[in-house]
Design a protein around this motif. Structure first.
Motif, PDB file in Angstrom:
ATOM      1  N   VAL A 128       0.863  -1.184   0.000  1.00 50.53           N
ATOM      2  CA  VAL A 128       0.000   0.000   0.000  1.00 50.53           C
ATOM      3  C   VAL A 128       0.900   1.234   0.000  1.00 50.53           C
ATOM      4  CG1 VAL A 128      -1.859   1.227   1.162  1.00 50.53           C
ATOM      5  CG2 VAL A 128      -1.768  -1.279   1.258  1.00 50.53           C
ATOM      6  N   THR A 129       0.582   2.206  -0.865  1.00 51.25           N
ATOM      7  CA  THR A 129       1.413   3.407  -1.025  1.00 51.25           C
ATOM      8  C   THR A 129       0.524   4.631  -0.961  1.00 51.25           C
ATOM      9  OG1 THR A 129       2.882   2.178  -2.486  1.00 51.25           O
ATOM     10  CG2 THR A 129       3.108   4.571  -2.478  1.00 51.25           C
ATOM     11  N   LEU A 130       0.925   5.625  -0.142  1.00 55.39           N
ATOM     12  CA  LEU A 130       0.269   6.931  -0.097  1.00 55.39           C
ATOM     13  C   LEU A 130       1.001   7.873  -1.045  1.00 55.39           C
ATOM     14  CD1 LEU A 130      -0.295   7.266   3.760  1.00 55.39           C
ATOM     15  CD2 LEU A 130      -1.996   6.661   2.017  1.00 55.39           C
ATOM     16  N   LEU A 155       4.723   9.110  -0.895  1.00 58.82           N
ATOM     17  CA  LEU A 155       4.996   9.632   0.444  1.00 58.82           C
ATOM     18  C   LEU A 155       5.360   8.500   1.402  1.00 58.82           C
ATOM     19  CD1 LEU A 155       2.092  12.242   0.764  1.00 58.82           C
ATOM     20  CD2 LEU A 155       4.465  12.656   0.122  1.00 58.82           C
ATOM     21  N   VAL A 156       4.524   7.495   1.464  1.00 60.39           N
ATOM     22  CA  VAL A 156       4.751   6.353   2.358  1.00 60.39           C
ATOM     23  C   VAL A 156       4.414   5.092   1.575  1.00 60.39           C
ATOM     24  CG1 VAL A 156       4.144   5.233   4.532  1.00 60.39           C
ATOM     25  CG2 VAL A 156       4.169   7.732   4.391  1.00 60.39           C
ATOM     26  N   ARG A 157       5.252   4.060   1.732  1.00 60.22           N
ATOM     27  CA  ARG A 157       5.016   2.769   1.055  1.00 60.22           C
ATOM     28  C   ARG A 157       5.230   1.659   2.095  1.00 60.22           C
ATOM     29  NH1 ARG A 157       5.440   0.966  -4.356  1.00 60.22           N
ATOM     30  NH2 ARG A 157       6.030  -1.227  -4.552  1.00 60.22           N
ATOM     31  N   ARG A 158       4.288   0.756   2.144  1.00 60.50           N
ATOM     32  CA  ARG A 158       4.400  -0.304   3.161  1.00 60.50           C
ATOM     33  C   ARG A 158       3.974  -1.639   2.573  1.00 60.50           C
ATOM     34  NH1 ARG A 158       1.261  -0.865   8.975  1.00 60.50           N
ATOM     35  NH2 ARG A 158       2.330  -2.787   9.642  1.00 60.50           N
ATOM     36  N   SER A 159       4.790  -2.668   2.868  1.00 57.15           N
ATOM     37  CA  SER A 159       4.461  -4.046   2.519  1.00 57.15           C
ATOM     38  C   SER A 159       4.224  -4.821   3.819  1.00 57.15           C
ATOM     39  CB  SER A 159       5.592  -4.683   1.713  1.00 57.15           C
ATOM     40  OG  SER A 159       5.783  -3.977   0.517  1.00 57.15           O
ATOM     41  N   PHE A 160       3.733  -6.083   3.725  1.00 56.14           N
ATOM     42  CA  PHE A 160       3.366  -6.860   4.903  1.00 56.14           C
ATOM     43  C   PHE A 160       3.998  -8.248   4.821  1.00 56.14           C
ATOM     44  CE2 PHE A 160       0.083  -3.843   3.809  1.00 56.14           C
ATOM     45  CZ  PHE A 160      -0.122  -3.145   5.005  1.00 56.14           C
ATOM     46  N   PRO A 161       5.325  -8.296   4.763  1.00 56.32           N
ATOM     47  CA  PRO A 161       5.958  -9.625   4.681  1.00 56.32           C
ATOM     48  C   PRO A 161       5.757 -10.403   5.975  1.00 56.32           C
ATOM     49  CG  PRO A 161       7.612  -7.909   5.043  1.00 56.32           C
ATOM     50  CD  PRO A 161       6.317  -7.198   4.829  1.00 56.32           C
ATOM     51  N   GLY A 162       5.719 -11.710   5.844  1.00 58.49           N
ATOM     52  CA  GLY A 162       5.594 -12.587   7.010  1.00 58.49           C
ATOM     53  C   GLY A 162       4.196 -12.708   7.548  1.00 58.49           C
ATOM     54  N   ARG A 174      -6.171 -10.947   5.460  1.00 61.49           N
ATOM     55  CA  ARG A 174      -6.756 -10.210   4.350  1.00 61.49           C
ATOM     56  C   ARG A 174      -6.947  -8.737   4.751  1.00 61.49           C
ATOM     57  NH1 ARG A 174      -5.521 -14.256   2.392  1.00 61.49           N
ATOM     58  NH2 ARG A 174      -6.669 -15.662   0.994  1.00 61.49           N
ATOM     59  N   GLY A 175      -6.909  -7.859   3.741  1.00 65.83           N
ATOM     60  CA  GLY A 175      -7.160  -6.438   3.947  1.00 65.83           C
ATOM     61  C   GLY A 175      -5.982  -5.743   4.628  1.00 65.83           C
ATOM     62  N   ALA A 176      -5.925  -4.392   4.479  1.00 70.59           N
ATOM     63  CA  ALA A 176      -4.834  -3.619   5.069  1.00 70.59           C
ATOM     64  C   ALA A 176      -5.288  -2.193   5.263  1.00 70.59           C
ATOM     65  CB  ALA A 176      -3.599  -3.660   4.175  1.00 70.59           C
ATOM     66  N   VAL A 177      -4.686  -1.521   6.283  1.00 70.59           N
ATOM     67  CA  VAL A 177      -4.910  -0.101   6.547  1.00 70.59           C
ATOM     68  C   VAL A 177      -3.546   0.547   6.717  1.00 70.59           C
ATOM     69  CG1 VAL A 177      -5.908   1.590   8.125  1.00 70.59           C
ATOM     70  CG2 VAL A 177      -7.156  -0.514   7.626  1.00 70.59           C
ATOM     71  N   LEU A 178      -3.347   1.702   6.052  1.00 75.83           N
ATOM     72  CA  LEU A 178      -2.085   2.438   6.149  1.00 75.83           C
ATOM     73  C   LEU A 178      -2.415   3.880   6.488  1.00 75.83           C
ATOM     74  CD1 LEU A 178       0.968   2.711   5.853  1.00 75.83           C
ATOM     75  CD2 LEU A 178       0.624   3.104   3.386  1.00 75.83           C
ATOM     76  N   SER A 179      -1.826   4.386   7.593  1.00 80.73           N
ATOM     77  CA  SER A 179      -2.042   5.763   8.016  1.00 80.73           C
ATOM     78  C   SER A 179      -0.680   6.426   8.211  1.00 80.73           C
ATOM     79  CB  SER A 179      -2.849   5.822   9.314  1.00 80.73           C
ATOM     80  OG  SER A 179      -4.139   5.266   9.132  1.00 80.73           O
ATOM     81  N   ALA A 180      -0.645   7.764   7.931  1.00 81.60           N
ATOM     82  CA  ALA A 180       0.600   8.514   8.106  1.00 81.60           C
ATOM     83  C   ALA A 180       0.262   9.948   8.434  1.00 81.60           C
ATOM     84  CB  ALA A 180       1.458   8.447   6.856  1.00 81.60           C
ATOM     85  N   ALA A 181       1.057  10.543   9.326  1.00 80.83           N
ATOM     86  CA  ALA A 181       0.909  11.960   9.675  1.00 80.83           C
ATOM     87  C   ALA A 181       1.793  12.783   8.747  1.00 80.83           C
ATOM     88  CB  ALA A 181       1.279  12.195  11.133  1.00 80.83           C
ATOM     89  N   VAL A 182       1.212  13.795   8.099  1.00 83.67           N
ATOM     90  CA  VAL A 182       1.926  14.605   7.116  1.00 83.67           C
ATOM     91  C   VAL A 182       1.818  16.065   7.531  1.00 83.67           C
ATOM     92  CG1 VAL A 182       2.105  15.242   4.690  1.00 83.67           C
ATOM     93  CG2 VAL A 182       1.366  12.941   5.311  1.00 83.67           C
ATOM     94  N   VAL A 183       2.936  16.789   7.420  1.00 88.36           N
ATOM     95  CA  VAL A 183       2.944  18.214   7.739  1.00 88.36           C
ATOM     96  C   VAL A 183       2.450  18.988   6.520  1.00 88.36           C
ATOM     97  CG1 VAL A 183       4.370  20.180   8.421  1.00 88.36           C
ATOM     98  CG2 VAL A 183       4.828  17.905   9.367  1.00 88.36           C
TER      99      VAL A 183
END
Length: 918
Positions: A151-153, A160-167, A173-182
């Protein structure tokens, strides 16, 4: 080995191999297999499973699974089943068979995946302050397995932010990605989105990608300071006053909203932006209802936040005072009353500085009208104190006094002086009320001055005029004089551009000029400082250009005057030489320039040494397209030159001689020349025409030619001949060819070996000569059927007979001599062997041949009686008996000269061809 036995042994071998194969098959372990063993299926999809075994005759078999089945196919040792609507994240089907009291099993693994069909970016704030954090949150429900999900913001296209879920568990199933941005300024108007990628390429499937709908962010910055409000402290009813409200540190300033109001009255501001600054301006107009203390408010709103500023304004009413005259227009001497009164309560008035006794009371002034009161202005001043500030308003009025015209010198002078040229407005003004009309004209009824109008001033306006001023009260008369001044002028009549004087006479240079005041005129020669005055004794040095200048107070005028001094003709040796040499082809005409003005006419006529009265062509003084043509060769001799103009004539004698540069052509220097080898030569035969007589020299390849040489063939080639005299050079290329007498360089027979009767042979003759030699042959008597080539260089015989034996001569002949060489051909047949007879005769003949060969090598060959070249090459040539044998009386024949004498050359040769039997 018999065939049946070999067949029987083969059959035994085949049977043995078959038994070995059955034994090996009986020893293979039993198994059950499930295909595919591991499968990845999209959620809700279907799959065929194949269950099989190697048991020869299984008792029973099946496939255990919790998934829905749609169909089954069976065989002896296999079954296939379709599984549909597969939704569980992970299942393990089991394939089993019962074989020989044993259960064979194979376990599989089926996993499902779900594409990222839903990618949701959570809503963003309506307005986000710059420098503060906001949260980007992305939700991808149901997609999986999560271990293959990324998932990439994004901000626009930048990650801005990229996250994978290895392991992660395969069941996750499903994913949520949150990030604080100035929040930044550049984020205003930027689109943010979320991208989900399910990478199943390691499992043999593709990359599944989806992106959320973009959401736009609006950022803002608002200064904590209040706006700056500029407004009047006092505002008069009905009068407009500008107010302004400004605020810095706004972003984006274009999104800001401004509210500007005076009390309950909202103003309509004009908003201007400059960078991060905002300025709102408006005109505040107060009505009578707002009179008193009021509040002016300014509010700036951006991003849901506001900044406000307030100011106090006092609204007041202050009418202008009233100023009246008892009569605004009165005759001279009549009494007039002036009154100044306040229009509102509380105001204090003053008339021409005299105040009223109390607020609200009027002030009056009485006077007798005089001429000096005409146009007098009266001032009524009213003052009012508002909120501690004293305000003032004024009113003025003017009194008109009627009186007869007056023409004063200050308004209408008696003498006028104007410059000519520029446009002027002529004024002759008269005092009076009503305003008098003024008319100025010459007493004789001539020109009239256009008073008060802009017009050009000309000389024709100069003179005396009578001016009359009149109105309803009377009339006034005055005489005035107009003088028009103008700059000097020099015309062609009083100062001509060209003047001609005659040398030896007396003359003066005088120029007259027109102008007011009368100008002063002086003439100065170019390059000198002193002006010329009085009579001059004219000489040639007086010719030239003079600058005449006329000057007065209005300007100056200048003119160039060209003085020409004319005189009779005269000759100078440099410009018309007494002795002249004309060079043919130079293109130059005889220059005989004569000094004189006007330019004398010159004519040179032949007198002595010329034919008749021939004219000498002269070069014109100035190049001209009508210049005389250049003769090919003017006559040399004595010419008499006569120069004439209107002031006299002069005679001069000129001697003319004609010379020419070198010239070579085919007649004096042929381009192709021939020499004879052995003769003496001093070089190519070349001469040149020209006066003085040219010197001619020839060279080859840059080297000089020796005084005299004996010609050889190496002297043939190309020579460059150069002819030179005082007027130039000429070159010519000469090709020299060397001819020489003939020499028979080669006379040879072919074949070089023996010739039997009936055989063929060829004689070749090659000669060296120039021009090429003619080849001729002389054959033995009785030799018939001889063949010759087209140039006679080859003689050939087909079917040789005894008559073809003997001496042959080849002769080469050209225009320079003759040369011949001879060769002897012997023809012998097989009848010699028959005469000896039998084998003994043959042996004896061989012995004789060997002895003869030894003789050739030892004795006869030492005399030069054989062809050395042929003997050395073949080894079969035999020497001849110098004293015997027909046709061999001369073992070597020499060259024969054209006069019939014979020489014996060292290279003479006799060639013998021995005929042998088969």
């Amino acid at each position: 080995m018999p065939g049946p036995l070999r067949a029987l042994l083969g059959l035994w071998a085949a049977l043995g191999l078959g038994l070995l194969g059955l034994s090996a098959a009986a020893q293979e372990p039993l198994w059950a297999d499930l295909q595919p063993r591991v499968a990845l299926v999209e959620r809700g999809g279907s799959l065929w499973l194949n269950c099989s075994t190697n048991c020869p005759r299984p008792e029973r078999g099946g496939l255990e699974t919790s998934l829905r089945r749609n169909g089954t196919q069976r065989g002896l040792r296999w079954l296939a089943r379709q599984l549909v609507d597969i939704r569980e994240p992970e299942t393990q089907p089991v394939c089993f068979f019962r074989c020989a009291r044993r259960t064979l099993q194979a376990r599989g693994l089926i996993r499902t995946f779900q594409r990222p069909d839903r990618v949701e970016l959570m809503p963003l704030p309506v307005w986000q302050p710059v420098g503060e954090n906001f949260t980007l949150s992305c939700r991808v429900p149901g997609a999986g397995p999560r271990g293959s999900l990324t998932v990439t913001l994004l901000r626009g296209t930048r990650e801005l932010v990229r996250r994978s879920f290895p392991g992660e568990s395969p069941r996750a199933r499903g994913a949520v990605l949150s990030a604080a941005v100035v929040a930044r300024r550049e984020d205003h108007g930027a689109n943010f989105s979320c991208r989900a990628e399910l990478d199943l390429r390691p499992h043999g499937l593709g990359l599944f990608e989806n992106r959320s709908a973009p959401r736009m962010l609006r950022t803002f910055a608002l200064s904590p300071e209040p706006p700056r409000l500029a407004a009047p402290r006092l505002l008069e009813v009905g009068a407009g006053s500008p107010v302004s409200c400004s605020l810095d540190g706004l972003f984006p300033a274009s999104e800001a909203r401004v509210y500007l109001a005076l009390g309950d009255q909202r103003l309509d501001p004009d908003v201007t932006l400059e960078g991060d600054a905002l300025r709102a301006t408006a005109t505040a107009t107060a009505s009578a209802e707002l009179e008193g203390a009021r509040e002016l408010v300014c509010s700036v709103t951006l991003g849901g936040e506001s900044r406000e500023a307030w100011a106090n304004v006092t609204v007041y009413s202050f009418p202008a005072p009233l100023l009246t005259l008892s009569e605004s227009s009165v005759p001279e001497g009549k009494a007039v009353t002036v009154t100044c009164a306040a229009a509102g309560a509380g105001a204090l008035v003053a008339l021409d500085g005299v105040p009223a006794t109390a607020p609200g009371q009027p002030v009056q002034l009485q006077l007798n009208a005089s001429v000096n009161d005409d146009g007098r202005s009266f001032l009524c001043d009213a003052t009012l104190e508002v909120d501690g500030e004293v305000l003032s308003k004024k009113e003025t009025t003017e009194l008109r006094v009627l009186y007869a015209p007056r023409l004063d010198d200050s308004d209408c002078p008696r003498s006028w002086t104007w410059p000519e040229g520029p446009e002027q407005t002529l004024h002759c003004e008269a005092r009076g009320n009503p305003a008098p009309s003024v008319h100025c004209a010459r007493p004789d009824g001539g020109a009239v001055l256009a008073l008060g109008l802009l017009g050009p001033v000309t000389r024709a306006l100069a003179g005396t005029y009578r001016c009359t001023a009149a109105n309803a009260q009377g009339e006034a008369v005055k005489d005035v004089t107009l003088t028009v001044e103008y700059a000097p002028a020099l015309d062609s009549v009083s100062c001509p551009e060209r003047i001609t004087w005659l040398e030896g006479t007396e003359a003066s240079l005088s120029c007259m000029a027109h102008g007011v005041p009368p100008p002063h005129v002086s003439c100065v020669r170019s390059g000198q400082a002193e002006a010329i005055e009085g009579l001059l004794h004219v000489a040639r040095e007086h010719a030239g250009t003079y600058r005449c200048e006329a000057t007065n107070s209005r300007g100056s005028a200048a003119k160039d005057v060209a003085i020409t001094v004319e005189y009779g003709p005269s000759f100078e040796e440099l410009s018309c030489p007494s002795n002249w040499t004309w060079v043919e082809g130079s293109g130059r005409l005889f220059s005989c320039e004569v000094d004189g003005k006007p330019q004398p006419r010159v004519e040179c006529i032949g007198s002595r040494g010329t034919t008749g009265r021939v004219l000498l062509p002269l070069a014109p003084p100035d190049p001209s397209p009508t210049a005389p043509s250049i003769p090919s060769e003017p006559a040399s001799g004595i010419y008499t030159c006569n120069a004439t103009n209107q002031h006299g004539s002069m005679v001069k004698t000129v001697a003319v001689s004609v010379e020419s540069p070198p010239r070579m052509d085919e007649s004096t220097c042929p381009s192709h020349q021939t020499w004879l080898e052995g003769a003496e030569a001093a070089g190519p035969a070349c001469a040149a025409r020209g006066r003085p007589s040219p010197h001619v020299s020839c060279s080859r390849e840059g080297g000089p030619w020796p005084p005299r040489i004996r010609v050889s063939r190496q002297d043939a080639g190309t020579y460059l001949c150069l002819a030179t005299n005082a007027h130039g050079t000429d070159t010519r290329t000469v090709t020299v060819g060397v001819e020489y007498r003939p020499v028979v360089a080669e006379l040879a027979a072919s074949p070089p070996g023996g010739v039997r009767p009936g055989g063929n042979f060829t004689l070749t003759c090659r000669a060296e000569a120039w021009p090429p030699a003619q080849i001729s042959w002389r054959a033995p008597p009785g030799a018939l059927n001889l063949g010759l080539s087209s140039n006679n260089s080859t003689l050939s015989v087909a079917g040789a007979l005894g008559s073809h034996g003997g001496e042959y001569e080849c002769a080469a002949t050209n225009a320079h001599g003759r040369h011949a060489r001879r060769i002897t051909v012997r023809v012998t047949g097989p009848w010699l062997w028959v005469a000896v007879g039998g084998a003994v005769g043959g042996a004896a003949l061989l012995a004789a041949g060997a002895g003869l060969a030894f003789y050739v090598q030892s004795t006869a060959c030492k005399k030069g009686e054989y062809n050395v070249q042929e003997a050395e090459s073949s080894g079969e040539a035999v020497c001849l008996n110098g004293a015997g044998g027909p046709g061999a009386s001369n073992s070597a024949q020499g060259d024969t000269d054209p006069d019939g004498t014979a020489e014996t050359p060292a290279g003479g040769e006799v060639f013998s061809i021995q005929l042998t039997s088969a």
